[in-house]
Enzyme design. Structure first.
Site, PDB file in Angstrom:
ATOM      1  N   ASP A 168      11.805 -10.565   2.693  1.00 56.80           N
ATOM      2  CA  ASP A 168      10.393 -11.909   3.799  1.00 56.80           C
ATOM      3  C   ASP A 168      10.738 -11.635   5.005  1.00 56.80           C
ATOM      4  O   ASP A 168      11.404 -10.760   5.144  1.00 56.80           O
ATOM      5  CB  ASP A 168       9.975 -12.892   2.799  1.00 56.80           C
ATOM      6  CG  ASP A 168       8.955 -14.077   3.487  1.00 56.80           C
ATOM      7  OD1 ASP A 168       7.780 -13.905   3.315  1.00 56.80           O
ATOM      8  OD2 ASP A 168       9.210 -14.730   4.411  1.00 56.80           O
ATOM      9  N   LYS A 196       9.811 -19.097  -4.236  1.00 54.60           N
ATOM     10  CA  LYS A 196      10.545 -18.523  -2.838  1.00 54.60           C
ATOM     11  C   LYS A 196      11.624 -19.259  -2.285  1.00 54.60           C
ATOM     12  O   LYS A 196      11.989 -19.930  -3.046  1.00 54.60           O
ATOM     13  CB  LYS A 196       9.045 -19.462  -1.844  1.00 54.60           C
ATOM     14  CG  LYS A 196       9.739 -18.418  -0.660  1.00 54.60           C
ATOM     15  CD  LYS A 196       8.587 -16.589  -0.277  1.00 54.60           C
ATOM     16  CE  LYS A 196       8.438 -16.796   0.809  1.00 54.60           C
ATOM     17  NZ  LYS A 196       7.463 -15.572   0.237  1.00 54.60           N
TER      18      LYS A 196
END
Ligand code: NDP
Length: 445
Positions: A167, A127
């Site tokens: 995201d 991430k």
């Protein structure tokens, strides 16, 4: 003597102070897999298995300098946490939001390991992101930031090593600017990012995938209980990518979705949220939900938070972490909620999760319920590798199949270990087992 799991949770808190979201994610996963760890404690301890699981393989933090429209230099912080590559190249989104810090990226990266494993596809966990806030910035400023961000990030990613995606705050526009900069610097036109535009290697149905996938799972969950979502009332939080397509698919499946929200307020529309209006406001105009009333005069707009007060059968938190707390959970249960399925990552606090489980609510955690997004990103990688594009229906059918299988895997894992109906334990164990197997096979690396 305390157990191996307890020792590692303590160690994580001690070694990573000021990262409460990361502690929360680790605690949830390790407590769920305790039954597996306890049965193999001696071997796992000897192999340092849990220490290796909770420590990222690599974490990169970098400076992102860019020039704003007034000619001033702005400096943000960029992150990429490459958490675990046991089952495939690192895969996970890039979050652009002022709240981003290392602890948030680590919690998301850690969750991503198990989520990616649950998809059944060969992708590891990672991430990244930055504390940059795209809100209120001009297109040129967003481009300047994205280029500066990728100028550094491009040294660490690649189609076979680490493939970031969107995201919060990173949509099609940001992915486009980042892809352009990667190609310019590395000289490679390759599937290094997913969520790309359709004209340069994106996949049909990727935009819809997280929201649609969530509803395919909810549909299967209801079926498994001999029930149906048609005719049910649903409340959704958020008004971004996940929320919009969750609302759309829920409506297609016959549910009435009566709420949505953004970071300043929420909408109650008893006749059902108008998805076309929502898309215009959020995807085209990039405006606030205050605009919604112009399209639907009978709806209500309220400042602050409040969607969980509305009586419903299904609650789908689709905005951000820890947005549904114990008071919200009590209200939902008092109103007779049947199912809570997380579209966002970790939107439900630990206390609220426990309250749902103790009160017989079907609770499915984000790492299972929102895995359709990353699964379809992996399908985008496959299409890029074979230099072909599949039709919308082909991708959508594969997505549905993945979500249906995923639901049965977590349901079966929960039953196998004596936790029937506990989809948190089911998801964590099912996700962990494959990663564990791969880590064991690859030796101490
Ligand atoms: P978007 O940026 O498209 O939308 C996020 C929505 O949540 C917006 O409506 C935003 O409000 C609201 N929001 C964001 N932060 C806050 C906050 N602190 N308080 C209240 N509201 C907030 O993001 P996505 O829809 O892509 O992501 C939503 C969630 O789903 C995240 O947890 C993400 O990690 C998760 N997720 C996303 C996937 C994807 O494919 N996109 C895949 C899997 C998980 P505003 O409009 O005011 O900005």
């Amino acid at each position: 003597m305390s157990s191996y799991v307890e020792e590692i949770i303590e160690q994580v808190i001690k070694q990573n102070p000021a990262e409460p979201e990361f502690h929360q994610a680790v605690r949830e996963v390790l407590e769920s897999i305790k039954v597996v760890v306890d049965a193999n404690e001696e071997k796992f301890r000897r192999d340092g298995l849990l220490e290796r699981l909770v420590n990222p393989e690599r974490q990169i933090k970098f400076r992102v300098p860019w020039v704003d429209d007034k000619g001033n230099v702005q400096v943000n912080t960029g992150y990429r946490v490459q958490f675990n590559s046991a089952i495939g190249p690192y895969k996970g989104g890039l979050r652009l939001h002022p709240s981003v810090n290392l602890g948030i990226i680590k919690f998301l990266g850690f969750e991503q390991i198990f989520k990616n494993s649950l998809t059944g596809l060969p992708i590891g966990g990672g991430k990244g992101g930055s504390d940059f806030d795209p809100k209120g910035k001009s297109d040129r400023e967003v481009m300047a930031f994205c280029q500066a961000f990728m100028t550094e990030l491009c040294k660490y990613i690649g189609a076979d090593t680490d493939v970031p995606a969107g995201d919060i705050g990173t949509g099609a526009r940001e992915i486009g600017y980042m892809f352009g900069q990667y190609k310019k610097i590395r000289g490679l036109f390759e599937g290094v990012l997913t969520g790309k535009g359709l004209s340069y290697g994106g996949s049909l149905a990727r935009t819809e995938a997280t929201g649609y996938g969530l509803l395919y799972l909810v549909e299967e969950l209801f079926k498994s209980h001999g029930n149906d979502i048609a005719g049910k009332t649903a409340v959704v939080s958020g008004a971004g990518n996940v929320a919009i397509y969750a609302i759309q698919k829920a409506q297609q499946l016959g549910a009435n979705v009566v709420t949505c929200s953004d970071s300043t307020g929420w909408v109650y529309d008893p006749d059902g949220i108008d998805v076309a209006a929502l898309k215009q406001i959020k995807e085209v105009d990039r405006a606030r939900l205050t605009e919604y009333k112009k399209y639907r005069p009978n709806s209500e707009y309220h400042e602050g938070r409040g969607v969980w007060q509305i009586k419903c059968d299904i609650a789908l938190p689709c905005a951000t972490q820890n947005e549904l707390d114990i008071e919200d959970a009590k209200q939902l249960v008092a109103n007779g909620v049947t199912a809570v399925c997380e579209g966002a990552n970790m939107p439900t606090t630990e206390a609220a999760t426990k309250y749902f489980q103790d009160n017989g609510v079907w609770f499915v955690p984000g790492k299972a319920a929102n895995a359709g997004g990353v699964a379809t990103s992996a399908l985008e990688m496959s299409q890029n590798s074979e230099r072909l594009s599949w039709t919308f229906d082909e991708v959508d059918a594969k997505l549905k199949n993945i979500m249906v299988n995923l639901f049965h895997n977590i349901d079966d894992a929960a039953k196998k270990y004596g936790f029937e109906g506990n989809y948190v334990v089911g998801a964590n164990i099912a996700g962990f087992e494959k990663v564990l197997d791969a880590m064991n096979a690859q030796g101490i690396v």
